[in-house]
Write a protein that holds these residues in place. Structure first.
Motif, PDB file in Angstrom:
ATOM      1  N   LYS A   1       1.232   6.098  13.740  1.00 53.87           N
ATOM      2  CA  LYS A   1       1.066   5.742  12.344  1.00 53.87           C
ATOM      3  C   LYS A   1       2.393   5.867  11.598  1.00 53.87           C
ATOM      4  CE  LYS A   1      -3.822   6.885  12.120  1.00 53.87           C
ATOM      5  NZ  LYS A   1      -4.896   7.619  11.406  1.00 53.87           N
ATOM      6  N   GLN A   2       3.379   5.155  12.093  1.00 54.55           N
ATOM      7  CA  GLN A   2       4.696   5.153  11.471  1.00 54.55           C
ATOM      8  C   GLN A   2       4.922   3.871  10.683  1.00 54.55           C
ATOM      9  OE1 GLN A   2       6.749   7.908  11.678  1.00 54.55           O
ATOM     10  NE2 GLN A   2       4.843   8.723  12.505  1.00 54.55           N
ATOM     11  N   TRP A   3       3.814   3.246  10.261  1.00 64.36           N
ATOM     12  CA  TRP A   3       3.921   1.973   9.559  1.00 64.36           C
ATOM     13  C   TRP A   3       4.814   2.077   8.333  1.00 64.36           C
ATOM     14  CZ3 TRP A   3       3.244  -3.033   9.774  1.00 64.36           C
ATOM     15  CH2 TRP A   3       3.178  -3.747   8.590  1.00 64.36           C
ATOM     16  N   TYR A   4       4.736   3.211   7.613  1.00 64.81           N
ATOM     17  CA  TYR A   4       5.477   3.355   6.365  1.00 64.81           C
ATOM     18  C   TYR A   4       6.976   3.313   6.586  1.00 64.81           C
ATOM     19  CZ  TYR A   4       5.984   8.199   7.924  1.00 64.81           C
ATOM     20  OH  TYR A   4       6.272   9.321   8.647  1.00 64.81           O
ATOM     21  N   GLN A   5       7.440   3.466   7.845  1.00 65.97           N
ATOM     22  CA  GLN A   5       8.871   3.428   8.132  1.00 65.97           C
ATOM     23  C   GLN A   5       9.358   2.020   8.459  1.00 65.97           C
ATOM     24  OE1 GLN A   5       9.717   6.247  11.216  1.00 65.97           O
ATOM     25  NE2 GLN A   5       9.239   8.020   9.941  1.00 65.97           N
ATOM     26  N   ASP A  24       5.667  -0.193   1.541  1.00 64.66           N
ATOM     27  CA  ASP A  24       4.509   0.614   1.924  1.00 64.66           C
ATOM     28  C   ASP A  24       3.353  -0.245   2.425  1.00 64.66           C
ATOM     29  OD1 ASP A  24       5.700   3.082   1.094  1.00 64.66           O
ATOM     30  OD2 ASP A  24       5.324   2.461  -0.974  1.00 64.66           O
ATOM     31  N   ARG A  25       3.264  -1.467   1.941  1.00 62.47           N
ATOM     32  CA  ARG A  25       2.180  -2.376   2.327  1.00 62.47           C
ATOM     33  C   ARG A  25       2.772  -3.753   2.599  1.00 62.47           C
ATOM     34  NH1 ARG A  25       0.508   2.058   1.338  1.00 62.47           N
ATOM     35  NH2 ARG A  25      -1.531   2.668   0.469  1.00 62.47           N
ATOM     36  N   LEU A  26       2.058  -4.531   3.395  1.00 61.36           N
ATOM     37  CA  LEU A  26       2.486  -5.911   3.667  1.00 61.36           C
ATOM     38  C   LEU A  26       1.282  -6.835   3.604  1.00 61.36           C
ATOM     39  CD1 LEU A  26       4.646  -7.978   4.532  1.00 61.36           C
ATOM     40  CD2 LEU A  26       4.086  -7.432   6.910  1.00 61.36           C
ATOM     41  N   ILE A  27       1.407  -7.906   2.823  1.00 64.49           N
ATOM     42  CA  ILE A  27       0.380  -8.949   2.744  1.00 64.49           C
ATOM     43  C   ILE A  27       0.971 -10.222   3.340  1.00 64.49           C
ATOM     44  CG2 ILE A  27      -1.028 -10.379   1.231  1.00 64.49           C
ATOM     45  CD1 ILE A  27      -1.082  -8.089  -0.763  1.00 64.49           C
ATOM     46  N   VAL A  28       0.318 -10.753   4.360  1.00 62.00           N
ATOM     47  CA  VAL A  28       0.734 -12.019   4.969  1.00 62.00           C
ATOM     48  C   VAL A  28      -0.161 -13.116   4.394  1.00 62.00           C
ATOM     49  CG1 VAL A  28       1.057 -13.309   7.097  1.00 62.00           C
ATOM     50  CG2 VAL A  28       1.446 -10.830   7.061  1.00 62.00           C
ATOM     51  N   ALA A  29       0.429 -13.993   3.606  1.00 61.04           N
ATOM     52  CA  ALA A  29      -0.325 -15.073   2.966  1.00 61.04           C
ATOM     53  C   ALA A  29       0.436 -16.385   3.112  1.00 61.04           C
ATOM     54  CB  ALA A  29      -0.558 -14.746   1.493  1.00 61.04           C
ATOM     55  N   ASP A 181      -2.825  -0.612  15.502  1.00 58.59           N
ATOM     56  CA  ASP A 181      -3.304  -0.353  14.154  1.00 58.59           C
ATOM     57  C   ASP A 181      -2.111  -0.262  13.206  1.00 58.59           C
ATOM     58  OD1 ASP A 181      -5.446   2.219  12.658  1.00 58.59           O
ATOM     59  OD2 ASP A 181      -4.946   0.189  12.046  1.00 58.59           O
ATOM     60  N   ALA A 182      -2.353  -0.571  11.930  1.00 56.75           N
ATOM     61  CA  ALA A 182      -1.306  -0.440  10.915  1.00 56.75           C
ATOM     62  C   ALA A 182      -1.742   0.526   9.823  1.00 56.75           C
ATOM     63  CB  ALA A 182      -0.980  -1.800  10.312  1.00 56.75           C
ATOM     64  N   ASP A 183      -2.698   1.373  10.159  1.00 52.93           N
ATOM     65  CA  ASP A 183      -3.149   2.412   9.233  1.00 52.93           C
ATOM     66  C   ASP A 183      -3.661   1.825   7.922  1.00 52.93           C
ATOM     67  OD1 ASP A 183      -3.678   5.038   8.554  1.00 52.93           O
ATOM     68  OD2 ASP A 183      -1.697   5.382   7.681  1.00 52.93           O
ATOM     69  N   GLY A 184      -4.270   0.621   8.006  1.00 54.87           N
ATOM     70  CA  GLY A 184      -4.855  -0.005   6.820  1.00 54.87           C
ATOM     71  C   GLY A 184      -3.855  -0.562   5.834  1.00 54.87           C
ATOM     72  N   LYS A 206      -7.799 -10.376  -4.728  1.00 52.66           N
ATOM     73  CA  LYS A 206      -8.289  -9.276  -5.557  1.00 52.66           C
ATOM     74  C   LYS A 206      -8.705  -8.086  -4.692  1.00 52.66           C
ATOM     75  CE  LYS A 206      -9.990 -11.787  -9.637  1.00 52.66           C
ATOM     76  NZ  LYS A 206      -9.356 -10.906 -10.655  1.00 52.66           N
ATOM     77  N   TRP A 207      -9.336  -8.378  -3.562  1.00 50.65           N
ATOM     78  CA  TRP A 207      -9.798  -7.316  -2.665  1.00 50.65           C
ATOM     79  C   TRP A 207      -8.605  -6.525  -2.124  1.00 50.65           C
ATOM     80  CZ3 TRP A 207      -9.664  -5.243   2.172  1.00 50.65           C
ATOM     81  CH2 TRP A 207     -10.769  -4.511   2.622  1.00 50.65           C
ATOM     82  N   ALA A 208      -7.585  -7.243  -1.633  1.00 49.52           N
ATOM     83  CA  ALA A 208      -6.407  -6.576  -1.066  1.00 49.52           C
ATOM     84  C   ALA A 208      -5.700  -5.729  -2.123  1.00 49.52           C
ATOM     85  CB  ALA A 208      -5.447  -7.605  -0.477  1.00 49.52           C
ATOM     86  N   VAL A 209      -5.526  -6.282  -3.300  1.00 45.20           N
ATOM     87  CA  VAL A 209      -4.856  -5.547  -4.368  1.00 45.20           C
ATOM     88  C   VAL A 209      -5.666  -4.315  -4.771  1.00 45.20           C
ATOM     89  CG1 VAL A 209      -4.174  -5.662  -6.801  1.00 45.20           C
ATOM     90  CG2 VAL A 209      -3.581  -7.536  -5.252  1.00 45.20           C
ATOM     91  N   SER A 210      -6.989  -4.462  -4.815  1.00 40.61           N
ATOM     92  CA  SER A 210      -7.844  -3.333  -5.185  1.00 40.61           C
ATOM     93  C   SER A 210      -7.754  -2.204  -4.165  1.00 40.61           C
ATOM     94  CB  SER A 210      -9.298  -3.793  -5.335  1.00 40.61           C
ATOM     95  OG  SER A 210      -9.432  -4.707  -6.407  1.00 40.61           O
ATOM     96  N   VAL A 211      -7.641  -2.557  -2.882  1.00 39.05           N
ATOM     97  CA  VAL A 211      -7.482  -1.534  -1.851  1.00 39.05           C
ATOM     98  C   VAL A 211      -6.119  -0.864  -1.988  1.00 39.05           C
ATOM     99  CG1 VAL A 211      -7.278  -1.130   0.640  1.00 39.05           C
ATOM    100  CG2 VAL A 211      -9.086  -2.618  -0.243  1.00 39.05           C
ATOM    101  N   ILE A 212      -5.084  -1.649  -2.187  1.00 40.44           N
ATOM    102  CA  ILE A 212      -3.725  -1.104  -2.295  1.00 40.44           C
ATOM    103  C   ILE A 212      -3.608  -0.162  -3.495  1.00 40.44           C
ATOM    104  CG2 ILE A 212      -1.319  -1.719  -2.800  1.00 40.44           C
ATOM    105  CD1 ILE A 212      -1.810  -4.275  -1.110  1.00 40.44           C
ATOM    106  N   LYS A 213      -4.231  -0.519  -4.599  1.00 43.73           N
ATOM    107  CA  LYS A 213      -4.137   0.293  -5.813  1.00 43.73           C
ATOM    108  C   LYS A 213      -5.104   1.481  -5.805  1.00 43.73           C
ATOM    109  CE  LYS A 213      -3.527  -1.767  -9.773  1.00 43.73           C
ATOM    110  NZ  LYS A 213      -3.706  -2.647 -10.953  1.00 43.73           N
TER     111      LYS A 213
END
Length: 324
Positions: A1-5, A24-29, A181-184, A206-213
């Motif tokens: 779980k070193q995704w944050y690095q 800290d997060r990545l969205i592929v769109a 895994d990317a630890d969500g 909206k769902w992704a942003v709501s989870v991130i926030k």
């Protein structure tokens, strides 16, 4: 779980300038309708006519008087076949791998089984039929392509209504062999097969942003993994256009429910009407209008039937509708 690095490297393809930064997060769109899926067929390199993918199709008039094979059994093959018919192609053969589309086609359009072999101008099909053709258009869809992602975090190529490795078709959990895994913290948006398109994309964002926030709390990993597996397995039950509509309607409701989004987004009745018009007459379904789910307004019926409207520019369409 070193995704944050993990670091993201970005390159401006015009200036060739690059920079790296930690996130800290990545969205592929990035979408999945840009890299054509080009299958191989025995002898296609010997074809003496034109071979192209639907991605490169631009002008029906180029094929006037020609005999054309369209390989594929979905919207691209359907739409291009009708465009070519409208603008004077001589003969149109739709070659399908699985079930036929089931429309009542005009005399110049027919469906056959999958293309198996090409020899010069002659195309051979699985049902034993053959014929000479001037062009082959591969309406064979697109491939998911994420060359910028590490292989272990890369979404597999799968244009199904429910995709693998992700919870709610959005949040990555790296379930299948070779994936991690990317630890969500990794999200893919708008990557499955689509009926609802932009309505669904908006909810997914909206769902992704709501989870991130931290506004929306997702279940424990194992619960998410099992739900993702269940949804992916449900693809086997989505076997016709009505089931596609119903399945994605339920999915949209599910995402809206997660978000407490109360606006009515259920367009299933509109989709059913649209499908019924197509099966009644594939050449006239575009001539119908529909009622807006949100405003109740009825769209105007275009005064010129689609089959006889040869100015397909935006200006021509709007001018023809003036006063309607």
């Amino acid at each position: 779980k070193q995704w944050y690095q993990r670091r993201v490297r970005v390159t401006n393809l015009v200036t060739e300038e690059s920079f790296e930064k930690e996130f800290d997060r990545l969205i592929v769109a990035s979408g999945h309708f840009s890299v054509p899926n080009v299958p191989e067929f025995e002898g296609i390199e010997t074809f003496t006519g034109r071979v192209m993918h639907s991605h490169d199709f631009r002008n029906s008039r180029e094929f006037k008087g020609q005999r054309v094979v369209l390989v594929g059994g979905s919207y691209s093959a359907e739409d291009i076949a009708l465009q070519l018919y409208k603008f004077g192609a001589e003969q149109l053969t739709i070659s399908i791998r699985s079930n036929k589309m089931g429309f009542v086609w005009p005399d110049k359009i027919k469906e056959v089984e999958l293309l198996t072999k090409v020899d010069g101008k002659t195309c051979y099909f699985k049902d034993g039929s053959s014929g000479e053709y001037d062009a082959i258009i591969l309406c064979t869809g697109y491939r998911h392509s994420f060359p910028f992602m590490p292989k272990e975090l890369r979404l597999p190529n799968d244009n199904s209504f429910n995709i693998s490795n992700v919870y709610r078709n959005i949040q990555w959990y790296g379930i299948t062999e070779g994936k991690k895994d990317a630890d969500g913290r990794l999200f893919y948006l708008a990557m499955q097969n689509q009926e609802y398109s932009f309505t669904m994309f908006m909810l997914q964002a909206k769902w992704a942003v709501s989870v991130i926030k931290g506004i929306l709390q997702v279940p424990e990993r194992e619960v998410c993994v099992q739900e993702a597996k269940r949804m992916y397995a449900d693809n086997a039950n989505i076997t016709d256009p009505i089931k596609e509509v119903d399945s994605q309607t339920e999915y949209v409701r599910q995402i809206a429910g997660d978000l407490n989004y109360t606006a009515n987004l259920d367009c299933s009745q509109l989709f059913r009407e649209w499908l019924s018009h197509k099966y009644a007459d594939i050449t006239t379904y575009r001539d119908h209008s529909h009622v807006s789910l949100h405003t109740g307004a009825v769209s105007p019926v275009h005064p010129v039937p689609w089959l006889y409207c040869f100015d397909d520019s935006l200006k021509g369409y709007v001018n023809a509708c003036d006063g309607v």
